[in-house]
Write a protein that holds these residues in place. Structure first.
Motif, mmCIF file in Angstrom:
data_model
loop_
_atom_site.group_PDB
_atom_site.id
_atom_site.type_symbol
_atom_site.label_atom_id
_atom_site.label_comp_id
_atom_site.label_asym_id
_atom_site.label_seq_id
_atom_site.Cartn_x
_atom_site.Cartn_y
_atom_site.Cartn_z
ATOM 1 N N ALA A 181 19.961 35.338 76.719
ATOM 2 C CA ALA A 181 21.466 34.736 75.847
ATOM 3 C C ALA A 181 22.537 35.491 74.784
ATOM 4 O O ALA A 181 23.515 35.342 75.104
ATOM 5 C CB ALA A 181 20.904 33.631 75.655
ATOM 6 N N ALA A 182 21.638 36.310 74.325
ATOM 7 C CA ALA A 182 22.245 37.321 73.605
ATOM 8 C C ALA A 182 23.201 38.631 74.218
ATOM 9 O O ALA A 182 23.677 39.032 73.830
ATOM 10 C CB ALA A 182 21.251 37.879 73.028
ATOM 11 N N ARG A 207 27.084 30.228 78.563
ATOM 12 C CA ARG A 207 27.107 31.073 77.956
ATOM 13 C C ARG A 207 28.194 31.223 77.427
ATOM 14 O O ARG A 207 29.102 31.887 78.318
ATOM 15 C CB ARG A 207 26.243 31.884 78.453
ATOM 16 N N ALA A 239 33.580 34.976 60.785
ATOM 17 C CA ALA A 239 33.622 33.605 61.582
ATOM 18 C C ALA A 239 32.392 33.402 61.111
ATOM 19 O O ALA A 239 33.038 32.003 60.916
ATOM 20 C CB ALA A 239 33.035 34.104 63.209
ATOM 21 N N LYS A 280 27.705 21.263 61.912
ATOM 22 C CA LYS A 280 26.196 21.568 61.722
ATOM 23 C C LYS A 280 25.806 22.247 60.436
ATOM 24 O O LYS A 280 24.176 21.833 59.060
ATOM 25 C CB LYS A 280 25.440 22.920 63.172
ATOM 26 N N ARG A 325 36.534 25.845 67.380
ATOM 27 C CA ARG A 325 35.896 26.352 66.601
ATOM 28 C C ARG A 325 36.282 26.262 65.575
ATOM 29 O O ARG A 325 35.104 25.352 65.007
ATOM 30 C CB ARG A 325 34.301 27.624 67.390
ATOM 31 N N LEU A 331 33.531 29.275 58.461
ATOM 32 C CA LEU A 331 32.998 27.668 59.547
ATOM 33 C C LEU A 331 31.993 27.336 58.338
ATOM 34 O O LEU A 331 30.855 26.366 57.938
ATOM 35 C CB LEU A 331 32.128 27.626 60.841
ATOM 36 N N TYR A 352 29.215 24.371 65.345
ATOM 37 C CA TYR A 352 28.235 25.551 64.086
ATOM 38 C C TYR A 352 28.961 24.614 62.856
ATOM 39 O O TYR A 352 28.050 24.684 62.136
ATOM 40 C CB TYR A 352 28.476 26.902 64.538
ATOM 41 N N GLY A 353 29.894 25.322 62.889
ATOM 42 C CA GLY A 353 30.301 24.667 61.477
ATOM 43 C C GLY A 353 30.722 22.970 60.616
ATOM 44 O O GLY A 353 29.915 23.504 59.653
ATOM 45 N N ASP A 375 28.888 43.123 65.722
ATOM 46 C CA ASP A 375 30.176 43.012 64.799
ATOM 47 C C ASP A 375 30.430 42.221 63.358
ATOM 48 O O ASP A 375 29.939 41.226 63.471
ATOM 49 C CB ASP A 375 31.152 42.134 66.278
ATOM 50 N N ALA A 395 34.837 37.033 68.228
ATOM 51 C CA ALA A 395 33.980 36.596 67.566
ATOM 52 C C ALA A 395 33.519 35.274 67.623
ATOM 53 O O ALA A 395 32.880 34.671 67.034
ATOM 54 C CB ALA A 395 34.495 36.638 66.585
ATOM 55 N N LEU A 396 33.173 35.089 69.190
ATOM 56 C CA LEU A 396 32.066 33.710 69.686
ATOM 57 C C LEU A 396 30.992 34.433 69.643
ATOM 58 O O LEU A 396 30.367 35.553 69.188
ATOM 59 C CB LEU A 396 32.022 33.415 70.654
ATOM 60 N N PHE A 397 29.916 33.144 68.865
ATOM 61 C CA PHE A 397 28.365 33.947 68.765
ATOM 62 C C PHE A 397 27.115 33.347 70.211
ATOM 63 O O PHE A 397 27.389 33.059 70.527
ATOM 64 C CB PHE A 397 27.283 32.896 67.607
ATOM 65 N N PRO A 398 26.774 34.896 70.401
ATOM 66 C CA PRO A 398 26.753 35.537 71.960
ATOM 67 C C PRO A 398 25.420 34.732 72.049
ATOM 68 O O PRO A 398 24.652 34.612 72.668
ATOM 69 C CB PRO A 398 26.200 36.520 71.957
ATOM 70 N N ASN A 399 24.661 34.248 70.773
ATOM 71 C CA ASN A 399 23.172 33.030 71.118
ATOM 72 C C ASN A 399 23.348 31.769 71.181
ATOM 73 O O ASN A 399 22.204 31.161 70.937
ATOM 74 C CB ASN A 399 22.085 33.747 69.957
ATOM 75 N N MET A 400 24.530 31.309 71.172
ATOM 76 C CA MET A 400 24.628 30.035 71.165
ATOM 77 C C MET A 400 25.888 29.747 72.838
ATOM 78 O O MET A 400 26.519 30.066 73.023
ATOM 79 C CB MET A 400 25.466 29.399 70.133
ATOM 80 N N LYS A 449 33.487 41.179 62.558
ATOM 81 C CA LYS A 449 34.276 39.679 62.998
ATOM 82 C C LYS A 449 32.764 38.518 62.623
ATOM 83 O O LYS A 449 33.205 37.656 62.247
ATOM 84 C CB LYS A 449 34.242 39.783 64.127
ATOM 85 N N LEU A 450 31.408 38.168 63.480
ATOM 86 C CA LEU A 450 31.272 37.349 63.554
ATOM 87 C C LEU A 450 30.486 36.915 62.573
ATOM 88 O O LEU A 450 30.763 36.308 62.594
ATOM 89 C CB LEU A 450 29.278 37.733 64.816
ATOM 90 N N PRO A 461 19.775 37.932 65.023
ATOM 91 C CA PRO A 461 19.974 37.018 67.209
ATOM 92 C C PRO A 461 20.087 38.522 67.124
ATOM 93 O O PRO A 461 20.689 39.181 68.317
ATOM 94 C CB PRO A 461 20.491 35.693 67.051
ATOM 95 N N ASP A 506 29.235 34.872 77.569
ATOM 96 C CA ASP A 506 29.600 35.914 78.323
ATOM 97 C C ASP A 506 29.349 35.015 79.811
ATOM 98 O O ASP A 506 29.989 36.043 80.331
ATOM 99 C CB ASP A 506 27.936 36.730 78.457
#
Lengths: 349, 272
Positions: B270-271, A139, B173, A110, A155, B177, A107-108, B167, A94-99, B169-170, B191, A141
């Motif tokens: 990036a996504a 990235r 998550a 911020k 994280r 946080l 992130y937390g 997802d 569950a990582l943010f793909p846009n970061m 879960k995102l 996004p 991915d």
């Protein structure tokens, strides 16, 4: 490294049950006390309620009316997850793909409006701790599964949570990586001294990581105890058979001897009502030829594993006995062998 | 190797023929017709110098942009909601929302008149409440309403398909946080939906730029470019000017979409 910022929290659940809107009862009323700084593993097959319990502690689910969740004695039952300050690690990362990696870890902080310079420092600290400094600007991915889970751990820890909740974090990884990361998580949890709850269906993971293990079945707690207690003194047949390998003999007791099809076992303390005895593979051995023995069996299969031989010995029961033999002897199918059982390892459930 | 090249050329042929026959040649012809009128190539310059043309070009783009923005907001909220919350009648509601796809622009225009026209529902209600009749069907606001109405079905299905792939879960998550629902929306949901917003938004924008039927029905004071082209072509018989305007309309729309895609491109990549 040992800096979590927040004092580890103790967690208590009282009378927590969970019924889903469709009427499914995921969790029977549960009482549980988790000490500050302890690592507790919820272990059980899928659908046993372990993830539901974790989600109730996290604040992602609320227990049915009457249930309470306490952090350090303070009622947090109706506090949503974003206000509980718990770190979460998921099976799917569950990582943010846009970061970027660094963006994810920071992130937390911020969100908490920590000044940029401090975020940067904390992120580098986390990257170094998880040994992924060179991945900072990647990235998501572009990362492998193991690297992703390291980022997810970093994280979750970066915000100095009061408790760390891990939901099958290693299940998606291959066996070798799982072993490496298990070791890393173990030393991480020890050095942080954080209260941690770890959900898994893998008993080896549970034994290795847990200060205590909560074994669950059908929405109920089957047993709570230290890994050694759970293994050596299982409370129910389910626990006995879910964790490790269990051998079973059926028969009856008379005059301090348990008699089964394969012979008799001298057991002075035998409860007279016992009709079935259970024991671990390490509590039974193949005797040397010439040694007196009460039990006899036939080798059904033998697997040479290098340091030992795993034997399946037919003793006239539904299941053959599993025996780990370290004898320098070449077993083969059909061999008649004498067996000796250490009575201290015998269980009646 | 030569065999492989020949095969690729052969495979490229159908697309090449269609591209040439229906795009390249007509566009080239349109371009030259645009310069063949009484004023010659000055017709193109007139689009920028004649305030009638320039205003209509700008208001067309403005209406299309506003339509796209409003449609994406509405489709985004409804699409995610309908995807997440299954209730009795959910499927029926979704199919009703996609209903206007089949309507020609004339029908949409007619519906706008029934709602916000002189005898429209909004007019009657406002007259009863305030004593003054609110009528906006024949203004740019009426046009905007009609455009949003027929754009929603074109975007909501795309948004729903994308929302299904988000997802959950995102979001969990992010919340763990400390992210508030609003931050989850900004940092995770939007996004995640961005690629869908861009592709749906592009179709929405292009359709709104070229829509004619609705504007034609609401006629009165609206001066969008397709209407101007129609007027030049049929009433003034100024074929060269109509061609020039058509050519520019196509190019400008294409440019706007290209810029929007590039601007969003880096973050979309990036996504993953």
């Amino acid at each position: 490294m040992t800096d979590t910022g927040n004092k580890p929290v103790s967690i208590a659940l009282t009378n927590c049950s969970k019924t889903f809107p469709d009427g499914t009862r995921a969790l029977e009323p549960l009482d549980l006390a988790i000490h500050a700084g302890e690592t507790v593993v919820f272990l059980g097959p899928s659908g046993c309620g372990k993830t539901t319990t974790l989600r109730i502690i996290a604040g992602l689910e609320e227990p049915d009316a009457g249930g309470k969740v306490l952090f350090d004695g303070v009622d947090v039952t109706h506090l949503p997850i974003e206000q509980r300050n718990v770190g979460m690690v998921f099976q799917s990362y569950a990582l943010f793909p846009n970061m970027t990696v660094a963006g994810n870890i920071g992130y937390g902080l911020k969100i908490r409006k920590v000044p940029d310079a401090q975020i940067k420092a904390r992120v580098s600290e986390m990257l170094a701790m998880m040994q992924i400094t060179r991945l900072a600007d990647r990235r998501i991915d572009q990362l492998s599964g193991g690297q992703r889970q390291r980022v997810a751990l970093a994280r979750a820890i970066a915000v100095r949570p009061r408790a760390l909740l891990l939901d099958e974090p290693l299940t998606a990884l291959d066996a070798k990586l799982r072993d490496t990361l298990r070791l890393e998580i173990d030393s991480l949890l020890r050095s942080l001294g954080i209260t941690a709850i770890y959900v898994t269906h893998d008993q080896a993971e549970a034994m290795a990581l847990g200060d205590r293990i909560v074994v669950m079945e059908h929405g109920r707690v089957a047993q709570i105890g230290k890994p050694r207690e759970i293994y050596q003194r299982p409370a129910t047949r389910f626990v006995a058979e879910f964790i490790g390998t269990m051998n079973r003999l059926t028969g009856s007791v008379s005059n301090g001897t348990f008699t089964c099809k394969a012979g008799g076992i001298a057991w002075p303390e035998a409860p007279s009502s016992a009709t079935e005895i259970l024991f671990r593979p390490e509590d039974i051995r193949v005797v040397e030829s010439g040694e007196a023995t009460g039990l006899k069996g036939t080798v059904a299969a033998a697997f040479f594993l290098g340091d030992r031989t795993r034997l399946f010995v037919d003793v006239g029961e539904a299941q053959p006995l599993v025996i780990e033999s370290t004898a320098r002897r070449d077993f083969s199918h059909g061999d008649r062998v004498g067996l000796a059982i250490d009575p201290r390892g015998l269980l009646v459930l | 190797m030569r065999h492989e090249t020949r095969r690729l050329i052969l495979l490229l042929l159908p697309a090449g023929i269609v591209f040439a026959a229906f795009f390249l040649l007509p566009m080239a012809r349109l371009f030259f017709i645009g310069g063949s009128g009484k004023t010659g190539w000055a017709a193109y310059a007139a689009i920028l110098t004649d305030s009638l043309y320039l205003d209509s070009l700008l208001s067309t783009m403005a209406v299309a942009a506003a339509t796209t923005a409003a449609t994406l907001v509405i489709s985004g909220i409804s699409g995610v909601f309908l995807q997440r919350h299954k209730f009795p009648g959910n499927a029926l509601l979704v199919s009703m929302l996609t209903f206007p796809l089949a309507f020609p622009g004339v029908v949409i225009g007619f519906m706008v008149i029934m709602l916000a026209g002189r005898q429209g529902l909004i007019g009657q209600v406002t007259q009863a409440l305030t004593g003054e009749k609110l009528v906006f069907a024949y203004t740019i606001a009426g046009l905007f309403m009609g455009y949003v109405y027929f754009s929603i079905p074109r975007t909501i299905l795309t948004v729903m398909a994308a929302a299904e792939k988000l997802d959950p879960k995102l979001e969990e998550a992010a919340r763990s946080l400390g992210a508030s629902p609003w931050r989850v929306l900004l940092d995770v949901i939007i996004p995640g939906l961005k690629p869908a917003f861009i592709s749906a938004g592009a179709i929405c924008f292009a359709t709104a730029v070229g829509a004619f039927g609705t504007a034609f029905t609401l006629a009165a004071k609206i001066n969008v470019l397709p209407m101007v082209i129609y007027t030049e072509f049929t009433l003034s018989a100024n074929i060269a000017m109509a061609a020039a305007l058509s050519f520019v309309l196509g190019i400008v729309t294409w440019l706007v979409l290209a810029v929007a895609r590039t601007a969003a491109g880096s973050s979309v990549a990036a996504a993953g």
